[in-house]
Design an enzyme around this catalytic site. Structure first.
Site, PDB file in Angstrom:
ATOM      1  N   SER A 191       0.819  -1.210   0.000  1.00  0.00           N
ATOM      2  CA  SER A 191       0.000   0.000   0.000  1.00  0.00           C
ATOM      3  C   SER A 191       0.858   1.268   0.000  1.00  0.00           C
ATOM      4  CB  SER A 191      -0.957  -0.046   1.192  1.00  0.00           C
ATOM      5  OG  SER A 191      -1.991   0.886   1.051  1.00  0.00           O
ATOM      6  N   ASP A 201      10.327   5.993  -9.883  1.00  0.00           N
ATOM      7  CA  ASP A 201       9.916   6.751 -11.068  1.00  0.00           C
ATOM      8  C   ASP A 201      10.684   8.068 -11.196  1.00  0.00           C
ATOM      9  OD1 ASP A 201       8.126   4.828 -11.825  1.00  0.00           O
ATOM     10  OD2 ASP A 201       6.383   5.794 -10.917  1.00  0.00           O
ATOM     11  N   LYS A 215      -0.800  -4.414  -3.185  1.00  0.00           N
ATOM     12  CA  LYS A 215      -2.094  -3.904  -2.720  1.00  0.00           C
ATOM     13  C   LYS A 215      -2.241  -2.470  -3.214  1.00  0.00           C
ATOM     14  CE  LYS A 215      -5.778  -3.396   0.069  1.00  0.00           C
ATOM     15  NZ  LYS A 215      -6.086  -1.964  -0.053  1.00  0.00           N
TER      16      LYS A 215
END
Length: 725
Positions: free
Chosen positions: A491, A502, A516
């Site tokens: 999560s 990124d 998740k």
């Protein structure tokens, strides 16, 4: 010999008041025997009372169907195909190991199977209740059969045959008839007897243990309630949309803690139903179970005891009832008998004692350490910050406390201390076993390492995309980073690790994360509540964290079984997909150096005694997991058991020797030491684990390449690259 002679064989020794006492005891024993015989007769004549749906449940069913069709993230129609899938999921929920029903039983519902969808749309619950009632009757029949076998004496069972039993029957064919089920259950009982014999338990105790287990399950079966059937049926239905969408009965909804996270007050664990078992999903960081160290994700709880009392078998119990049994006063002790996640079969159990306590916020707080490395005559100081969860003291925040605790505030402070006191050259953020937490904290934490920009995208059921951003241009740390993750990183951890990856702000190291990537909301019904998935997380590069998780740049093997733990191990999990990327800065392109970094990592691990031992343990666990059956021949089983135990001891002693400690003489000595370690809740890890150290070595490799290759920017320039195009 009479009962009295059996208990008091020297009857002639009694005189006077002793004779009177003897006569009283004799009568008591005879009455006790008579009552026991009557109780057995009553049990044999007991009849299961079928449960029936209520008007409130029918209304709740209609509301659930509407919510699923019109507000769930997944667009799924209630049709004939769904009917078949609901039917199969419902049977999996009620008889997941295919040990109660036969093919003949299944065929009785051939006409019902294709109609379940339309019935669930309109609140017609009777078909689901008919299935539930039949299963309960079959459960009662099977348990009575098992008790009868045990009453005849386990010494009558033949353990010399060359037989075996399948460990996981979830994919097996249904047995054709009752006679075939009888044979299966005799094998199950033999398996249970063998498992306890191998642990040194005598046959009388084994018979008593099994009788208590089956009698407890039988009692639960007779006590089935309408709400049990409704909750099981609704969860088979809601589970078609995704595994995180579920129905909570009014009983479960009473407690918000249990309702939203199933966090157990007292031991700090998150549980879920897994067929007739209660399974550990994860441990709450800083909680008693986490600190005690023996309970692990994917362990299945089979019995619960209070203090020194004998544990109560909870196989087949409702989740909320197991929760109630585990919860208790602070400082009291609860004993959990569990099937370990890495057990060779479901009859292998261990007992864990945990002292109940409150999970304190400060025990979940981020902490720091420093790795001192020397490479080619150069000294490197690598800071390490461990974040067990993404937390925030919302009460203190709302009360206006300027010193309220939160992940971001604490990490900012720790970075300052590391830079001021140690002059760090790089930073390792440890998110292993971090199951997530406050989304806003994940957003803010990313902001400590970038100037400004998006952190995560949230796509809602109506396809509207919301972008969370860091609006603060200040940066707490602009040097090179490594983020450690594993399968239990989920999560919010995945949002942070994905954003760092990124942005090119650092390398992600470890194993594939949980996956998740969905958001749930709890909605009230006329009868209970519905937890429903309404949104999905996407990285700023466009890919979802759902199902796939975050793939590390450099992989480190893990003991955790990916086939049993993780989003992609769950039925009907929402798939991975991607949306458009949002513009973001790319601080550094690792493609020029990642090959060399991986090469150095592999060479280092090939020589590392710690890694060799870890790989040996993983190979051992994988071999255990690949075993799909066990022998019911006592000699063969004992030989297999002894081999497994010798391997366990060998691996444990190899680790002891690696750390300069005296090896254990026996498995009993090892287990005694493990129990002592688990009981010491104040213990601290004296030696930093080698995975964190490897994070430091990778950091040193990055710095080393930076000093020796013109194409590599310096740590100061690490956050000053042009935006990606």
């Amino acid at each position: 010999m009479t009962i009295a002679e059996n208990v008091f064989p020297r009857r002639q020794a009694f005189s006077g008041s002793g004779k009177k006492l003897f006569r009283t005891l004799t009568v008591t024993l005879l009455l006790s025997t008579a009552f026991g015989a009557q109780a057995k007769l009553d049990e044999a004549n007991k009849v299961y009372k079928p449960v029936a749906p209520t008007i409130e449940q029918a209304r709740a069913n209609i509301l659930i169907a509407r919510q699923l069709q019109f507000t769930h993230f997944r667009d799924l129609s209630i049709n004939n195909q769904l009917s078949d899938e609901v039917f199969n999921a419902y049977l999996d929920y009620l008889d997941g190991q295919r040990i109660y029903l036969t093919k003949q039983d299944i065929s009785k519902f051939d006409n019902v199977r294709p109609q379940l969808g339309s019935a669930l749309k309109t609140g017609q619950l009777q078909p689901g209740f008919d299935i539930y009632n039949l299963v309960q009757e079959r459960i009662i029949g099977r348990l009575k059969f098992a008790l009868n076998v045990i009453d005849q004496g386990i010494d009558k069972l033949d353990f010399s045959k060359d037989e075996s039993i399948l460990l996981d029957r979830s994919k097996a064919d249904w047995e054709p008839d009752t006679a075939a089920l009888d044979e299966l259950w005799i094998k199950r009982i033999k398996n249970a007897v063998l498992a306890q014999r191998l642990n040194g338990t005598d046959d009388d105790t084994i018979a008593d243990n099994l009788k208590r287990r089956y009698e407890g399950q039988l009692k639960r079966a007779y006590q089935a309630r309408s709400e049990d059937a409704f909750q099981a049926y609704m969860n088979a239905f809601t589970g078609m949309w995704d595994p995180h969408t579920s129905y909570f009965s009014p009983r479960v909804s009473e407690n918000f803690n249990i309702n939203m996270s199933l966090s157990l007050e007292g031991i700090g664990a998150v549980l879920q139903s897994d067929n007739e078992y209660t399974k550990v999903v994860r441990l709450v960081p800083g909680g008693p179970a986490s600190k005690q160290g023996q309970l692990q994700p994917a362990d299945r709880i089979v019995a619960v005891g209070q203090g020194d009392e004998k544990p109560v078998n909870v196989i087949g119990w409702r989740l909320d009832e197991v929760v109630d049994l585990i919860r208790g006063p602070r400082d009291s002790v609860v004993k959990l008998e569990v099937i370990p996640a890495n057990a060779s079969d479901e009859t292998v159990t261990k007992t864990i004692s945990i002292k109940r306590d409150q999970v304190k916020l400060e025990e979940q707080s981020a902490s720091k350490d420093v790795i001192h490395l020397k490479r080619d005559g150069k000294d490197y100081n690598v800071g390490v910050i461990t974040i067990p969860t993404f937390y925030a003291d919302f009460q203190a925040m709302q009360a206006g406390d300027p010193n309220y605790k939160s992940t971001t505030r604490d990490v900012r402070k720790l970075i300052g201390e590391l830079e001021q006191n140690d002059g760090i050259d790089g930073l390792v953020i440890d998110l292993r076993n971090n199951g997530g937490g406050a989304l806003q904290e994940a957003n803010d934490l990313v902001g400590l390492f970038i100037e400004q920009g998006p952190t995560v995208q949230i796509r809602h059921a109506n396809n509207e995309v919301q972008v969370m951003k860091d609006e603060d241009p200040s940066v707490a740390y602009d040097g090179p980073m490594v983020v450690l993750v594993n399968r239990m990183s989920a999560s919010a951890s995945e949002i942070f690790a994905g954003a760092i990856q990124d942005y090119g702000r650092g390398l992600v190291v470890g194993s594939q994360t949980f996956g998740k990537g969905t958001v749930q909301a709890v909605r009230p019904l006329n009868h209970g509540q519905l937890k429903i998935t309404q949104s999905k997380f996407y990285r700023i590069s466009g890919g979802s964290t759902q199902h796939k998780g975050v793939i590390p740049d450099i992989e480190i093997p893990s003991r955790i079984d990916k086939n049993r733990i993780g989003e992609d191990a769950l039925d009907h999990a929402l798939p991975w997909d991607q949306i458009e990327a949002v513009p973001h800065t790319r601080y550094f392109d690792f493609s020029n150096v990642i090959g060399e970094l991986r090469k150095r990592h592999d060479q280092r691990f090939a020589k590392s005694p710690d890694f060799k031992l870890l790989q040996r343990e993983i190979d051992f666990l994988n071999k255990q997991r690949e075993q799909d059956s066990v022998s019911l021949n006592e000699d063969k089983r004992r030989s297999q058991y002894n081999q497994i135990e010798r391997t366990r001891l060998t691996i444990a002693n190899a680790r002891r020797e690696l750390h300069g400690e005296k090896p254990f003489d026996s498995l009993e000595a090892l287990e005694k030491w493990q129990d002592a370690q688990a009981a010491d809740l104040d213990k601290t890890d004296e030696e930093m684990d080698f995975v964190i150290k490897e994070g430091g070595y990778i950091m040193a490799d990055m710095l080393d390449l930076d000093h020796n290759m013109a194409s590599i920017i310096t740590p100061h320039q690490f956050a000053a690259q042009a935006p990606a195009k």
